[in-house]
Design a protein around this motif. Structure first.
Motif, PDB file in Angstrom:
ATOM      1  N   THR A  96      -4.508 -18.846   3.411  1.00 30.27           N
ATOM      2  CA  THR A  96      -3.095 -18.913   3.756  1.00 30.27           C
ATOM      3  C   THR A  96      -2.614 -17.498   4.095  1.00 30.27           C
ATOM      4  N   HIS A  97      -1.808 -17.384   5.161  1.00 33.98           N
ATOM      5  CA  HIS A  97      -1.223 -16.103   5.562  1.00 33.98           C
ATOM      6  C   HIS A  97       0.267 -16.302   5.799  1.00 33.98           C
ATOM      7  N   GLU A  98       0.979 -15.202   5.959  1.00 34.27           N
ATOM      8  CA  GLU A  98       2.379 -15.232   6.342  1.00 34.27           C
ATOM      9  C   GLU A  98       2.646 -14.098   7.311  1.00 34.27           C
ATOM     10  N   MET A  99       3.800 -14.134   7.956  1.00 29.73           N
ATOM     11  CA  MET A  99       4.178 -13.048   8.855  1.00 29.73           C
ATOM     12  C   MET A  99       5.626 -12.675   8.564  1.00 29.73           C
ATOM     13  N   ILE A 100       5.822 -11.419   8.218  1.00 31.15           N
ATOM     14  CA  ILE A 100       7.155 -10.867   7.963  1.00 31.15           C
ATOM     15  C   ILE A 100       7.407  -9.824   9.028  1.00 31.15           C
ATOM     16  N   ILE A 101       8.639  -9.735   9.515  1.00 31.78           N
ATOM     17  CA  ILE A 101       8.975  -8.700  10.492  1.00 31.78           C
ATOM     18  C   ILE A 101      10.115  -7.841   9.965  1.00 31.78           C
ATOM     19  N   THR A 102       9.927  -6.532  10.114  1.00 37.67           N
ATOM     20  CA  THR A 102      10.932  -5.567   9.696  1.00 37.67           C
ATOM     21  C   THR A 102      11.013  -4.458  10.732  1.00 37.67           C
ATOM     22  N   ARG A 103      12.148  -3.804  10.795  1.00 38.57           N
ATOM     23  CA  ARG A 103      12.318  -2.689  11.718  1.00 38.57           C
ATOM     24  C   ARG A 103      11.807  -1.411  11.055  1.00 38.57           C
ATOM     25  N   LEU A 104      11.076  -0.608  11.828  1.00 37.82           N
ATOM     26  CA  LEU A 104      10.576   0.682  11.343  1.00 37.82           C
ATOM     27  C   LEU A 104      11.493   1.787  11.847  1.00 37.82           C
ATOM     28  N   ARG A 105      12.000   2.564  10.957  1.00 37.23           N
ATOM     29  CA  ARG A 105      12.845   3.686  11.371  1.00 37.23           C
ATOM     30  C   ARG A 105      12.069   4.994  11.304  1.00 37.23           C
ATOM     31  N   ASP A 106      11.138   5.081  10.374  1.00 32.14           N
ATOM     32  CA  ASP A 106      10.318   6.282  10.213  1.00 32.14           C
ATOM     33  C   ASP A 106       8.852   5.840  10.153  1.00 32.14           C
ATOM     34  N   LEU A 107       8.110   6.100  11.224  1.00 29.95           N
ATOM     35  CA  LEU A 107       6.730   5.624  11.322  1.00 29.95           C
ATOM     36  C   LEU A 107       5.776   6.288  10.343  1.00 29.95           C
ATOM     37  N   SER A 108       6.153   7.419   9.783  1.00 28.55           N
ATOM     38  CA  SER A 108       5.250   8.119   8.871  1.00 28.55           C
ATOM     39  C   SER A 108       5.515   7.774   7.408  1.00 28.55           C
ATOM     40  N   ARG A 109       6.587   7.073   7.133  1.00 27.25           N
ATOM     41  CA  ARG A 109       6.973   6.782   5.751  1.00 27.25           C
ATOM     42  C   ARG A 109       6.254   5.540   5.227  1.00 27.25           C
ATOM     43  N   PRO A 110       5.556   5.641   4.105  1.00 29.68           N
ATOM     44  CA  PRO A 110       4.866   4.466   3.555  1.00 29.68           C
ATOM     45  C   PRO A 110       5.860   3.417   3.050  1.00 29.68           C
ATOM     46  N   PHE A 111       5.411   2.199   3.026  1.00 31.32           N
ATOM     47  CA  PHE A 111       6.226   1.104   2.517  1.00 31.32           C
ATOM     48  C   PHE A 111       6.287   1.164   1.004  1.00 31.32           C
ATOM     49  N   PRO A 112       7.316   0.546   0.406  1.00 32.12           N
ATOM     50  CA  PRO A 112       7.378   0.482  -1.064  1.00 32.12           C
ATOM     51  C   PRO A 112       6.325  -0.490  -1.582  1.00 32.12           C
ATOM     52  N   TYR A 113       5.128   0.016  -1.799  1.00 29.15           N
ATOM     53  CA  TYR A 113       3.986  -0.816  -2.180  1.00 29.15           C
ATOM     54  C   TYR A 113       3.852  -0.890  -3.692  1.00 29.15           C
ATOM     55  N   ASN A 114       3.712  -2.093  -4.211  1.00 27.90           N
ATOM     56  CA  ASN A 114       3.531  -2.315  -5.642  1.00 27.90           C
ATOM     57  C   ASN A 114       2.043  -2.570  -5.878  1.00 27.90           C
ATOM     58  N   SER A 115       1.323  -1.549  -6.302  1.00 28.90           N
ATOM     59  CA  SER A 115      -0.134  -1.678  -6.447  1.00 28.90           C
ATOM     60  C   SER A 115      -0.534  -2.662  -7.549  1.00 28.90           C
ATOM     61  N   SER A 116       0.301  -2.852  -8.559  1.00 29.20           N
ATOM     62  CA  SER A 116      -0.053  -3.812  -9.609  1.00 29.20           C
ATOM     63  C   SER A 116       0.006  -5.256  -9.093  1.00 29.20           C
ATOM     64  N   GLU A 117       0.806  -5.504  -8.040  1.00 33.94           N
ATOM     65  CA  GLU A 117       0.883  -6.836  -7.435  1.00 33.94           C
ATOM     66  C   GLU A 117       0.107  -6.907  -6.120  1.00 33.94           C
ATOM     67  N   SER A 118      -0.422  -5.782  -5.670  1.00 31.46           N
ATOM     68  CA  SER A 118      -1.170  -5.681  -4.405  1.00 31.46           C
ATOM     69  C   SER A 118      -0.371  -6.192  -3.213  1.00 31.46           C
ATOM     70  N   ARG A 119       0.900  -5.798  -3.178  1.00 30.72           N
ATOM     71  CA  ARG A 119       1.767  -6.225  -2.083  1.00 30.72           C
ATOM     72  C   ARG A 119       2.970  -5.299  -1.931  1.00 30.72           C
ATOM     73  N   VAL A 120       3.621  -5.398  -0.787  1.00 30.33           N
ATOM     74  CA  VAL A 120       4.840  -4.634  -0.533  1.00 30.33           C
ATOM     75  C   VAL A 120       5.944  -5.216  -1.406  1.00 30.33           C
ATOM     76  N   ASP A 121       6.750  -4.345  -2.006  1.00 36.57           N
ATOM     77  CA  ASP A 121       7.885  -4.795  -2.810  1.00 36.57           C
ATOM     78  C   ASP A 121       9.032  -5.130  -1.854  1.00 36.57           C
ATOM     79  N   GLU A 122       9.172  -6.407  -1.534  1.00 36.13           N
ATOM     80  CA  GLU A 122      10.175  -6.836  -0.564  1.00 36.13           C
ATOM     81  C   GLU A 122      11.595  -6.550  -1.031  1.00 36.13           C
ATOM     82  N   ASN A 123      11.825  -6.471  -2.343  1.00 33.14           N
ATOM     83  CA  ASN A 123      13.155  -6.158  -2.864  1.00 33.14           C
ATOM     84  C   ASN A 123      13.571  -4.724  -2.555  1.00 33.14           C
ATOM     85  N   LYS A 124      12.591  -3.842  -2.361  1.00 31.36           N
ATOM     86  CA  LYS A 124      12.871  -2.439  -2.028  1.00 31.36           C
ATOM     87  C   LYS A 124      12.691  -2.168  -0.545  1.00 31.36           C
ATOM     88  N   MET A 125      12.474  -3.219   0.224  1.00 31.28           N
ATOM     89  CA  MET A 125      12.187  -3.101   1.652  1.00 31.28           C
ATOM     90  C   MET A 125      13.455  -3.437   2.428  1.00 31.28           C
TER      91      MET A 125
END
Length: 173
Positions: A96-125
């Motif tokens: 199973t996969h999903e597709m999320i789309i977000t606007r990038l304002r700073d291409l060099s800035r890492p996403f708010p990644y939650n390594s304990s959940e192995s996913r981007v923290d969508e609440n901080k995105m």
């Protein structure tokens, strides 16, 4: 709905049929007939037997992207601003996969990644614009958005998929 009898009723029904046929065609038209630009999206992976990469999340500066085990393939990666229809296919055999789309304002800035959940923290995105949630293998879905000029990121946020390379940069002019 059709009053009268005989010839008058038959003529009314015959006059109505082309309108009804057009209405049915519009209602059942495939997403490809939508206004605006259509982007075909394939959510893919190399199969469950392949070990997932763990360091290929966006931006993967200096990383060997030939090692991705999952990805998002786009029919075009640059379109004009306006209504964009994403026709999404999960081409995986068993994942199973999903597709999320977000606007990038700073291409060099890492996403708010939650390594304990192995996913981007969508609440901080900030700025998630839409998504196709949990699409089963070999299933399709459609997402329509009105996008302004800018750079966007499409990504899968099922645990482990983002860092396996399941993201794509998309430009709107």
């Amino acid at each position: 709905m059709f009053r009268g009898n005989g010839i008058g009723r038959l003529l009314a029904i015959r006059a109505f049929l082309p309108i009804a046929a057009l209405a049915i065609e519009v209602a059942t038209a495939s997403p490809s007939h939508a206004a605006g630009t259509v982007v075909n999206v394939s959510l893919w992976d190399k199969g469950v037997e392949t070990a997932m990469a763990t360091n290929l999340g966006f931006p993967a500066v200096g990383e060997d992207m030939s090692k991705v085990t999952m990805g998002i393939a786009l029919s075009v990666d640059t379109v004009n601003a306006g209504e964009i229809t994403f026709e999404v296919l999960n081409s995986s055999k068993d994942t199973t996969h999903e597709m999320i789309i977000t606007r990038l304002r700073d291409l060099s800035r890492p996403f708010p990644y939650n390594s304990s959940e192995s996913r981007v923290d969508e609440n901080k995105m900030p700025g998630i614009l839409g998504e196709v949630s949990e699409l089963d293998p070999n299933k399709t879905a459609v997402l329509r958005l009105d996008l302004k000029p800018g750079t966007y990121l499409l990504f899968c946020n099922i645990p482990g998929h983002f860092t396996s390379g399941m993201w794509a940069v998309f430009t709107v002019k």
